[in-house]
Motif scaffolding. Structure first.
Motif, PDB file in Angstrom:
ATOM      1  N   GLY A  86      -4.058  78.530 -30.586  1.00 21.81           N
ATOM      2  CA  GLY A  86      -2.940  78.943 -31.420  1.00 21.81           C
ATOM      3  C   GLY A  86      -1.734  79.418 -30.639  1.00 21.81           C
ATOM      4  O   GLY A  86      -0.655  79.600 -31.204  1.00 21.81           O
ATOM      5  N   ALA A 123      -0.263  77.872 -28.056  1.00 18.27           N
ATOM      6  CA  ALA A 123       0.375  76.830 -27.249  1.00 18.27           C
ATOM      7  C   ALA A 123       1.793  76.512 -27.713  1.00 18.27           C
ATOM      8  O   ALA A 123       2.071  76.490 -28.908  1.00 18.27           O
ATOM      9  CB  ALA A 123      -0.479  75.566 -27.319  1.00 18.27           C
ATOM     10  N   PRO A 124       2.702  76.243 -26.764  1.00 17.66           N
ATOM     11  CA  PRO A 124       4.034  75.759 -27.127  1.00 17.66           C
ATOM     12  C   PRO A 124       3.967  74.291 -27.521  1.00 17.66           C
ATOM     13  O   PRO A 124       2.920  73.655 -27.359  1.00 17.66           O
ATOM     14  CB  PRO A 124       4.827  75.919 -25.830  1.00 17.66           C
ATOM     15  CG  PRO A 124       3.801  75.795 -24.752  1.00 17.66           C
ATOM     16  CD  PRO A 124       2.524  76.354 -25.316  1.00 17.66           C
ATOM     17  N   ASP A 125       5.065  73.735 -28.011  1.00 18.28           N
ATOM     18  CA  ASP A 125       5.087  72.330 -28.396  1.00 18.28           C
ATOM     19  C   ASP A 125       4.634  71.449 -27.223  1.00 18.28           C
ATOM     20  O   ASP A 125       4.999  71.693 -26.072  1.00 18.28           O
ATOM     21  CB  ASP A 125       6.487  71.903 -28.844  1.00 18.28           C
ATOM     22  CG  ASP A 125       6.481  70.473 -29.340  1.00 18.28           C
ATOM     23  OD1 ASP A 125       6.156  70.267 -30.520  1.00 18.28           O
ATOM     24  OD2 ASP A 125       6.742  69.549 -28.524  1.00 18.28           O
ATOM     25  N   ALA A 126       3.859  70.441 -27.569  1.00 20.64           N
ATOM     26  CA  ALA A 126       3.223  69.608 -26.544  1.00 20.64           C
ATOM     27  C   ALA A 126       4.235  68.927 -25.627  1.00 20.64           C
ATOM     28  O   ALA A 126       3.938  68.632 -24.482  1.00 20.64           O
ATOM     29  CB  ALA A 126       2.337  68.574 -27.224  1.00 20.64           C
ATOM     30  N   ASN A 127       5.440  68.660 -26.140  1.00 19.65           N
ATOM     31  CA  ASN A 127       6.446  67.997 -25.307  1.00 19.65           C
ATOM     32  C   ASN A 127       7.393  68.992 -24.637  1.00 19.65           C
ATOM     33  O   ASN A 127       8.391  68.600 -24.044  1.00 19.65           O
ATOM     34  CB  ASN A 127       7.247  66.993 -26.140  1.00 19.65           C
ATOM     35  CG  ASN A 127       6.744  65.575 -25.925  1.00 19.65           C
ATOM     36  OD1 ASN A 127       5.991  65.320 -24.984  1.00 19.65           O
ATOM     37  ND2 ASN A 127       7.159  64.656 -26.784  1.00 19.65           N
ATOM     38  N   VAL A 171       6.886  70.743 -22.008  1.00 17.66           N
ATOM     39  CA  VAL A 171       6.856  70.591 -20.544  1.00 17.66           C
ATOM     40  C   VAL A 171       6.600  69.122 -20.203  1.00 17.66           C
ATOM     41  O   VAL A 171       5.478  68.641 -20.339  1.00 17.66           O
ATOM     42  CB  VAL A 171       5.724  71.455 -19.938  1.00 17.66           C
ATOM     43  CG1 VAL A 171       5.721  71.326 -18.414  1.00 17.66           C
ATOM     44  CG2 VAL A 171       5.864  72.902 -20.362  1.00 17.66           C
TER      45      VAL A 171
END
Lengths: 637, 250
Positions: free
Chosen positions: B135, B137-141, B143
């Motif tokens: 829960g 985590a930042p947006d997958a894109n 980085v």
């Protein structure tokens, strides 16, 4: 059996938020007083155990494999869906929801599916944070590909090993919690019964597969993440160890078993090559992005594929389904392959198969691009068959792959037994009568990371923490039953390996309740199964003892449960007088051979309740209501 | 065709073991090696004898359950494959095939061809992960990761934990296994914060479990069914040196 779905009313977009607001929570300081058993360490089980432990609960995790990392989720190849719309091609939560409900042929609960689509985006974020190496483009951003049943590109993938990479992510999260002492891990340990105390699931009975010790475990709640029952067909793409035992034993303790006849036959597997065959190997659906399915127009044409000119080939999926072409959903593709073979167009001498051809893709994209996309799958195919798909088309045929049916669960993923939860493939919830490609990984992780860890709190908050009375009479009885079954199997001293019975059962179920079913074929199976079961219980050979490592005993116990379960499977298929998704009754089809659903009489989940040894099970129903996706004839033409 | 088998039978970790001979076993070339063993076991069971114990599950080379030393080679003849992917067409009529378990002090024999590889789990538990609360985590894109780094991380991540590297190594070292995990996570931006502590913790646990050290034989790479290269070991050694010298914290 009371079947209250507890699915929230009102606007579907806010249903999950409102539900989370409404359910009870356990105070953070109290969470460590609760103990939760999680059985199975696949995507659902590992992600749930890790997340529950992060929240503060004490967790015991069980798997029959030697390590949690070997659970069968590891073998999933193609990908995982998520409504990220990174491709800017019009995807949205609603579209993923819509595709999944339609792909499931309108036999799933709308609210569950909507929630699944909502949390799909969080799953990708979570997995990337764990270091899951999804495919990327040269700018460093995530790549996507297309899967069957969708007109957008929403599938995230890690070469042809997506399941492996996602499972290792969950396994590593679980391992961190094991290292921290929040999860106690019990590998090579098999669940043999669920224990109910005052009507609530409060423990399990297991057998240590190395020492043979039968043991009692108490907890405040029990979660089953024990996968599907595809091995009822014996030959399937499932791992050899996959079995129905945990969910079947739960069923016998009062958990309703929903829609067992919804089984998925995957269209692209390597065909059966001989009697010795122990399992079938899947070739990922992603191959249908670039591969073209065809058969010779002339029945019985056994020329080498390269010698068959273009005009004499029938690219039948492109011909019959011009809109979706080679990317029609799995049930549709499988039945079309069967029809071609039944009409004499098989490309396997003396067997069944169709071509999946990459010639045009290699011409269009070049060898290197094709190799980058599918190299490991091509190698896998060549290793098994000795043929190179770069040179000659793959030969494929449908095989048992996934089971949409499973333990009935409510919106909280609780079964009809209080305190007993089922997540991942073990439950029946989200895929209706047919699962779309790349949705199993999504559902397993949605249940484990983002749904169960919240919803289980609603039950635990009402329970006194720390149940540990393994001396309770309910444990005595369950242990007696388990030991009784072990002794009975060892005492038969017959002449036939359990594996032989399993193969015979598989043939009965495949012939009677496989890709196409009729009243006659099911009736035949329903006479043959009890007869085979009787033979099993008088002639199975289980050498060795129970107080020791004994793989014959493990296999025999699992086959014994499949022999009982198969009957409910066929009974469900016989009662469901319609065709929908993976369940195709030949009596119910349109003139063009497409499935004919009966929404008046069968727009419901069928939930089977155990009524005791020797009695017919009872069929209950959960009516389904479609407010957002209106049931229509599913067309991919 | 017919083959003769010499299969290692052993009751338990402390019991003595010996080869059992099976002669004239009928096989067809399309059979996988494990299907051949299935046939042997079905015959044994029909005779009321205990079958040969071995681990296997997915039978498509990805779960890492199976493995045995066949004619002196981990996973048998052929490159980059697991035992379940070995087929009888790799043998000739009349061949005598010797089948033994992985032999390493850190992998005690459970029974016959089955060994206890839980030491691998304990190595991962010691540090083979990225701490990322569900829960958070930042947006997958958020980085971007360049394709070359992502691909190199992926190559390491393909490890299936079968243990062939240990079985093939004259020192029974687990360095290829450890370096694969440390390479996978250490090459990605997400894995940086724990990069050095992870490497140290995993190697420390590896040593404690009784695996040997690496002396650059390279047998592990040759035996690895996923073709994971020893360059990851070099990378792990560099991380260990940086950690030990304090350079990692600068």
């Amino acid at each position: 059996m009371k079947l209250d779905s507890r699915a929230p009313d009102g606007p579907i977009e806010t249903a999950w938020d409102r539900h989370r607001q409404a359910i009870r929570l356990v105070n953070p300081a109290n969470k460590r007083k609760y103990h939760v058993i999680v059985v199975g360490t696949g995507l659902a089980g590992a992600s749930a155990a890790a997340t529950l432990a992060q929240l503060g609960y004490n967790v015991s995790s069980f798997c029959f494999q030697d390590s949690p990392r070997r659970a069968h989720s590891i073998a999933a190849q193609g990908g995982i869906n998520a409504a990220k719309n990174y491709q800017n091609d019009g995807d949205s939560v609603f579209r993923l929801f819509y595709d999944t409900v339609k792909g499931g042929d309108f036999r799933a609960r709308e609210q569950n599916v909507y929630r699944l689509a909502q949390v799909s985006v969080n799953i990708i974020d979570q997995c990337v944070a764990q270091g899951v190496p999804f495919a990327r483009d040269y700018g460093g951003l995530l790549a996507n590909r297309s899967f069957g049943g969708a007109l957008v590109s929403r599938t995230f993938y890690a070469r042809g090993q997506t399941g492996q990479q996602l499972l290792l992510g969950a396994y590593q999260a679980l391992s961190e919690q094991v290292g921290a002492g929040k999860v106690k891990l019990h590998s090579r340990t098999e669940l043999l019964d669920v224990v109910l105390v005052d009507g609530k699931a409060k423990g399990i009975i297991t057998r240590d597969l190395v020492t043979g010790e039968v043991k009692r475990w108490a907890a405040d709640a029990v979660v089953l993440a024990t996968g599907g029952y595809g091995n009822v067909f014996y030959l399937s793409t499932n791992a050899k160890g996959c079995n129905v035992t945990a969910t079947w034993r739960a069923y016998k303790k009062g958990a309703g078993f929903a829609n067992p006849c919804f089984t998925q036959i995957h269209p692209t597997c390597i065909p059966v090559m001989g009697e010795h065959q122990s399992k079938l190997t899947l070739m990922s659906e992603s191959l249908r992005n670039d591969g073209r399915v065809w058969v010779p127009k002339q029945p019985g044409d056994m020329r080498r594929p390269r010698d068959i000119p273009e005009a004499e080939r029938d690219y039948y999926l492109e011909r019959i389904y011009p809109t979706f072409g080679n990317l029609v959903p799995r049930d549709v593709a499988s039945r079309a392959a069967k029809r071609m073979v039944d009409e004499g167009h098989s490309v396997v001498a003396g067997g069944a198969g169709v071509y999946l051809d990459f010639r045009d893709a290699i011409k269009r994209l070049g060898h290197d691009v094709v190799s980058d996309r599918y190299g490991n799958l091509f190698d896998m195919y060549e290793r098994i068959t000795g043929d190179s798909p770069y040179e000659t088309p793959m030969r494929i045929y449908p095989a048992s792959h996934y089971t949409m049916g499973g333990l009935w669960v409510d919106y909280n993923l609780m079964t009809s037994v209080s305190g007993l939860y089922a997540i991942g493939e073990a439950n029946f919830s989200d895929h209706g009568a047919n699962r779309l490609g790349a949705s199993a990984l999504m559902q397993g992780l949605a249940d484990g990371y983002f749904v169960l860890p919240y919803t289980i709190g609603d039950f635990l908050a009402g329970e006194k923490a720390g149940f540990n009375d393994t001396a309770h009479a309910a444990f005595d009885e369950a242990e007696r039953n388990v030991k009784g079954q072990v002794d009975r199997l060892l005492g038969i001293k017959g002449k036939t390996s359990a594996d032989v019975f399993h193969r015979r059962l598989g043939k009965i179920v495949w012939d009677g309740c496989g890709m196409a079913r009729t009243k006659e074929s099911l009736g035949k199976a329903l006479t043959e199964i009890p007869a085979l079961r009787e033979e099993f219980w008088s002639d199975v050979s289980v050498p060795g003892t129970g107080a020791d490592l004994n793989q014959s005993l493990e296999r025999a116990g699992r086959v014994a449960d499949f022999l009982e379960f198969a009957e409910v499977l066929c009974r469900d298929a016989l009662t469901r007088e319609e065709s929908c998704g993976g369940h195709f009754r030949e009596e119910h089809q349109h003139p063009d051979g497409e499935a004919r659903r009966d929404d008046v009489n069968f727009q419901h989940g069928a939930v089977w309740g155990y009524e005791g040894e020797g009695n017919a099970p009872t069929r209950h129903t959960e009516p389904l209501d479609f407010r957002y996706v209106h049931p229509s004839t599913r067309s991919y033409k | 065709m017919k083959v003769n088998l010499r299969i290692w039978r052993q009751k338990g970790p402390d019991a003595p073991g010996a080869f059992q001979d099976f002669s004239g076993v009928e096989v067809v070339p399309e059979m996988s090696f494990l299907e051949m063993l299935d046939e042997v076991n079905r015959d044994l069971e029909a005779k009321g004898q205990e079958p040969v114990v071995f681990d296997s599950d997915c039978r498509e080379g990805i779960c890492g359950s199976c493995g045995a030393v066949v004619d002196g080679t981990a996973h048998g003849p052929g490159r980059q494959q697991t035992l379940c992917q070995l087929h009888m067409r790799s043998f000739q009529d009349g061949d005598t095939i010797t089948v033994e378990p992985w032999r390493a002090a850190a992998f005690p024999v459970v029974r016959d061809l089955m060994v206890d590889r839980s030491a691998f789990d304990r190595i991962i538990q010691a540090g083979g992960y990225v701490t990322a609360r569900t829960g958070s985590a930042p947006d997958a894109n958020a980085v971007p990761i360049g394709k070359p780094e992502a691909d190199a991380a992926f190559d390491a991540a393909t490890c299936i934990g079968c243990g062939a590297c240990v079985a093939a190594c004259p020192n029974a070292s687990a360095m290829l296994f450890v370096s694969a995990k440390s390479g996978h996570l250490g090459l990605l931006p997400q894995g940086q914060p724990q990069r050095y502590s992870r490497a140290e913790a995993m190697v420390q646990t590896m040593d404690g479990e009784g695996f040997g050290g690496c002396s650059n034989h390279g047998e592990c790479e040759a035996a690895c069914p996923k073709g994971i290269g020893v360059s990851y070991i070099a990378r792990l050694n560099r991380d260990l040196l940086r950690a030990a010298s304090g350079a990692a914290s600068k």
